[in-house]
Write a protein that holds these residues in place. Structure first.
Motif, PDB file in Angstrom:
ATOM      1  N   GLN A 329       1.662   9.490   1.926  1.00 14.94           N
ATOM      2  CA  GLN A 329       1.921   8.624   0.784  1.00 14.94           C
ATOM      3  C   GLN A 329       2.802   7.437   1.159  1.00 14.94           C
ATOM      4  O   GLN A 329       2.612   6.332   0.644  1.00 14.94           O
ATOM      5  CB  GLN A 329       2.596   9.431  -0.334  1.00 14.94           C
ATOM      6  CG  GLN A 329       1.653  10.361  -1.076  1.00 14.94           C
ATOM      7  CD  GLN A 329       0.675   9.607  -1.958  1.00 14.94           C
ATOM      8  OE1 GLN A 329       0.788   8.413  -2.165  1.00 14.94           O
ATOM      9  NE2 GLN A 329      -0.312  10.324  -2.467  1.00 14.94           N
ATOM     10  N   GLU A 333       1.596   3.650   0.654  1.00 15.03           N
ATOM     11  CA  GLU A 333       2.289   2.729  -0.241  1.00 15.03           C
ATOM     12  C   GLU A 333       2.463   1.364   0.413  1.00 15.03           C
ATOM     13  O   GLU A 333       2.228   0.318  -0.198  1.00 15.03           O
ATOM     14  CB  GLU A 333       3.646   3.317  -0.631  1.00 15.03           C
ATOM     15  CG  GLU A 333       4.418   2.490  -1.631  1.00 15.03           C
ATOM     16  CD  GLU A 333       3.746   2.428  -2.983  1.00 15.03           C
ATOM     17  OE1 GLU A 333       3.903   1.403  -3.678  1.00 15.03           O
ATOM     18  OE2 GLU A 333       3.057   3.406  -3.347  1.00 15.03           O
ATOM     19  N   ILE A 336      -0.932  -0.371   0.545  1.00 15.36           N
ATOM     20  CA  ILE A 336      -1.375  -0.905  -0.744  1.00 15.36           C
ATOM     21  C   ILE A 336      -0.662  -2.215  -1.047  1.00 15.36           C
ATOM     22  O   ILE A 336      -1.274  -3.187  -1.523  1.00 15.36           O
ATOM     23  CB  ILE A 336      -1.120   0.141  -1.844  1.00 15.36           C
ATOM     24  CG1 ILE A 336      -2.062   1.338  -1.652  1.00 15.36           C
ATOM     25  CG2 ILE A 336      -1.316  -0.467  -3.225  1.00 15.36           C
ATOM     26  CD1 ILE A 336      -1.776   2.497  -2.577  1.00 15.36           C
ATOM     27  N   ILE A 387      -5.952   9.728  -4.807  1.00 13.15           N
ATOM     28  CA  ILE A 387      -4.972   8.906  -5.519  1.00 13.15           C
ATOM     29  C   ILE A 387      -4.874   7.525  -4.884  1.00 13.15           C
ATOM     30  O   ILE A 387      -4.833   6.498  -5.579  1.00 13.15           O
ATOM     31  CB  ILE A 387      -3.597   9.613  -5.529  1.00 13.15           C
ATOM     32  CG1 ILE A 387      -3.655  10.870  -6.410  1.00 13.15           C
ATOM     33  CG2 ILE A 387      -2.512   8.668  -6.023  1.00 13.15           C
ATOM     34  CD1 ILE A 387      -2.391  11.706  -6.361  1.00 13.15           C
ATOM     35  N   SER A 390      -7.968   5.530  -5.715  1.00  9.78           N
ATOM     36  CA  SER A 390      -7.937   5.089  -7.115  1.00  9.78           C
ATOM     37  C   SER A 390      -6.986   3.912  -7.299  1.00  9.78           C
ATOM     38  O   SER A 390      -7.291   2.961  -8.035  1.00  9.78           O
ATOM     39  CB  SER A 390      -7.515   6.253  -8.016  1.00  9.78           C
ATOM     40  OG  SER A 390      -8.436   7.315  -7.928  1.00  9.78           O
ATOM     41  N   ARG A 391      -5.841   3.946  -6.652  1.00 11.81           N
ATOM     42  CA  ARG A 391      -4.891   2.835  -6.764  1.00 11.81           C
ATOM     43  C   ARG A 391      -5.459   1.556  -6.168  1.00 11.81           C
ATOM     44  O   ARG A 391      -5.262   0.469  -6.722  1.00 11.81           O
ATOM     45  CB  ARG A 391      -3.575   3.209  -6.084  1.00 11.81           C
ATOM     46  CG  ARG A 391      -2.798   4.323  -6.786  1.00 11.81           C
ATOM     47  CD  ARG A 391      -1.449   4.521  -6.145  1.00 11.81           C
ATOM     48  NE  ARG A 391      -0.639   3.313  -6.207  1.00 11.81           N
ATOM     49  CZ  ARG A 391       0.526   3.178  -5.596  1.00 11.81           C
ATOM     50  NH1 ARG A 391       1.021   4.178  -4.869  1.00 11.81           N
ATOM     51  NH2 ARG A 391       1.219   2.057  -5.694  1.00 11.81           N
ATOM     52  N   HIS A 394      -7.952   0.230  -8.593  1.00  9.49           N
ATOM     53  CA  HIS A 394      -7.279  -0.280  -9.778  1.00  9.49           C
ATOM     54  C   HIS A 394      -6.754  -1.697  -9.544  1.00  9.49           C
ATOM     55  O   HIS A 394      -6.701  -2.507 -10.478  1.00  9.49           O
ATOM     56  CB  HIS A 394      -6.132   0.659 -10.166  1.00  9.49           C
ATOM     57  CG  HIS A 394      -5.398   0.223 -11.406  1.00  9.49           C
ATOM     58  ND1 HIS A 394      -5.937   0.327 -12.665  1.00  9.49           N
ATOM     59  CD2 HIS A 394      -4.156  -0.328 -11.568  1.00  9.49           C
ATOM     60  CE1 HIS A 394      -5.077  -0.133 -13.555  1.00  9.49           C
ATOM     61  NE2 HIS A 394      -3.981  -0.542 -12.915  1.00  9.49           N
TER      62      HIS A 394
END
Length: 424
Positions: A329, A333, A336, A387, A390-391, A394
């Motif tokens: 994660q 992060e 992203i 997740i 999906s982010r 989005h």
């Protein structure tokens, strides 16, 4: 040794049944040694042989070594060959082959599992004497190397079919009527979009005329390949990075064939390769060579530095295709955030390989407590992966997930869909 050991129980049995003839058992040892000596004396010399194999092979492809033996002599012993290779080549089945007295050639196959330079190191040849009691062995050092290049078999096999379908079917329709560059004026007919009507020319000619556009050529596509630690993990026997390079080369060839400009960018903890953009199919060997120079790495990927550097090098809107893998994660992060900054000016597509191994572990029926632990860990990793995907979606970033053997054609279809929708 087996022959000598076989005489021991016979000598013991003779001593028990006929004790007065016990000394006869002692004859077995010199007799066996005499037979072994005669077999070694009359064993023929090694026949001449020749090895034939290509100087280069694509990663994941078989390297076939052909062994030709000169059987012109009167004595034709059975032969056994074995070949030792470097770490980038592994035998497909057995690393040895046996030739009967009447066989003059044999094949040994190896699989190239990593790019780079490797080769056949040593060859062992052994054969038996006429009685089959002794082995003679010959060892030769092989100095020829094999260059293992990126896999472009899909380019040869699939690119022509994909482009043929595109040019004959969908792209022929898309090339005119749905692009952004003006092509011609045509009389408006029922079924055309009303926004395509050119009112000025229609008023001048006293009839409705519509603008026909065509797909814009000379778009810019950059393939950014993550070469970090996670991308060097194997998928179906080959590292993820090699799967990504194969898919990138297939899509790059398709883009070059359709008149777009293509660039290659490789990175791990820092940028490693930045080719700039090239055009025309004659530039494809350059792309192949640069992709082959992208080495395997054990470093963690620095997405912030890599994507910021890439964004600074791009002077016009481009399609940026990022091949990567999500591991944790914290790293996701940072990825992203860097991708969000990149998509402000560019169209971004993330390409990830489906992790079939994790899905199998998560779905397997538990039979022990360890199976439950592994299934829970696999399910958690898959959940974190979903997740992250999906982010990304989005944020408006496109994500392509495909199996390792289907990611190349899927990427080409996604690229053609972007052209069809005029997103480039």
């Amino acid at each position: 040794m087996i022959l000598l050991a076989a005489g021991a129980p016979l000598a013991l049995l003779l001593g028990v049944l006929l004790p007065h003839l016990w000394f006869v058992g002692l004859v077995w040892v010199p007799l066996a040694l005499t037979l072994i000596g005669l077999d070694a004396l009359f064993t023929s010399s090694a026949p001449d042989f020749n090895l034939q194999f290509p100087g280069s092979v694509e990663v994941g492809a078989p390297l076939v070594v052909e062994i030709d033996v000169d059987r012109s002599g009167s004595v034709r012993p059975a032969l056994e060959f074995a070949i030792a290779t470097g770490p980038r080549l592994i035998p497909r089945a057995d690393d040895r082959v046996r030739l009967g007295p009447d066989e003059a050639s044999a094949l040994l196959a190896f699989t190239a599992i990593r790019r780079g330079t490797d080769g056949l190191r040593q060859l062992w040849l052994r054969w038996t004497g006429p009685l089959g009691l002794v082995w003679r062995q010959r060892v030769e050092t092989i100095t020829r190397n094999v260059v293992i290049t990126p896999d472009i078999r899909p380019v040869r096999n699939a690119a022509a079919m994909l482009l043929r379908d595109a040019q004959i079917g969908e792209m022929a329709r898309v090339d005119r009527g749905e692009g952004s560059e003006f092509d011609a004026l045509a009389e408006w007919q029922s079924g055309m979009e009303r926004r395509a009507i050119d009112w000025n020319h229609s008023a001048r000619h006293l009839k409705l005329l519509a603008r026909e556009n065509r797909i814009e050529r000379n778009n810019q596509i950059v393939f950014a390949i993550d070469a970090g630690r996670a991308m060097c993990e194997p998928v179906a026997g080959l590292p993820r990075i090699d799967r990504a390079i194969t898919a990138a080369l297939l899509a790059a060839y398709s883009a070059l064939k359709l008149g777009d400009r293509v660039g290659l960018f490789g990175f791990d903890s820092k940028p490693r390769i930045a080719s700039g953009t090239v055009s025309g199919t004659r530039a494809f060997p350059l792309m192949q060579r640069l992709a082959g120079e992208l080495d395997y790495s054990t470093a963690e990927t620095n997405f912030t530095l890599a994507l910021a550097t890439l964004a600074g090098d791009l002077t016009r809107r481009s399609l940026v295709v990022v091949f990567t893998e999500f591991t944790d994660q914290a790293g996701a992060e940072l990825m992203i955030r860097a991708a969000a900054n990149l998509m402000k000016r560019h169209l971004v597509l993330f390409v990830v390989l489906e992790d079939a191994e994790l899905e199998v572990i998560a779905a397997a029926e538990p039979r022990a407590i360890d199976d439950v632990s592994r299934a829970c860990a696999a399910a958690a990793m898959l959940r974190e992966r979903r997740i992250v995907v999906s982010r990304l979606r989005h944020l408006g970033i496109h994500v392509l997930e495909a199996a390792h053997d289907a990611v190349g054609p899927a990427l080409v279809r996604q690229y053609l869909d972007f052209k069809r929708r005029n997103l480039l």
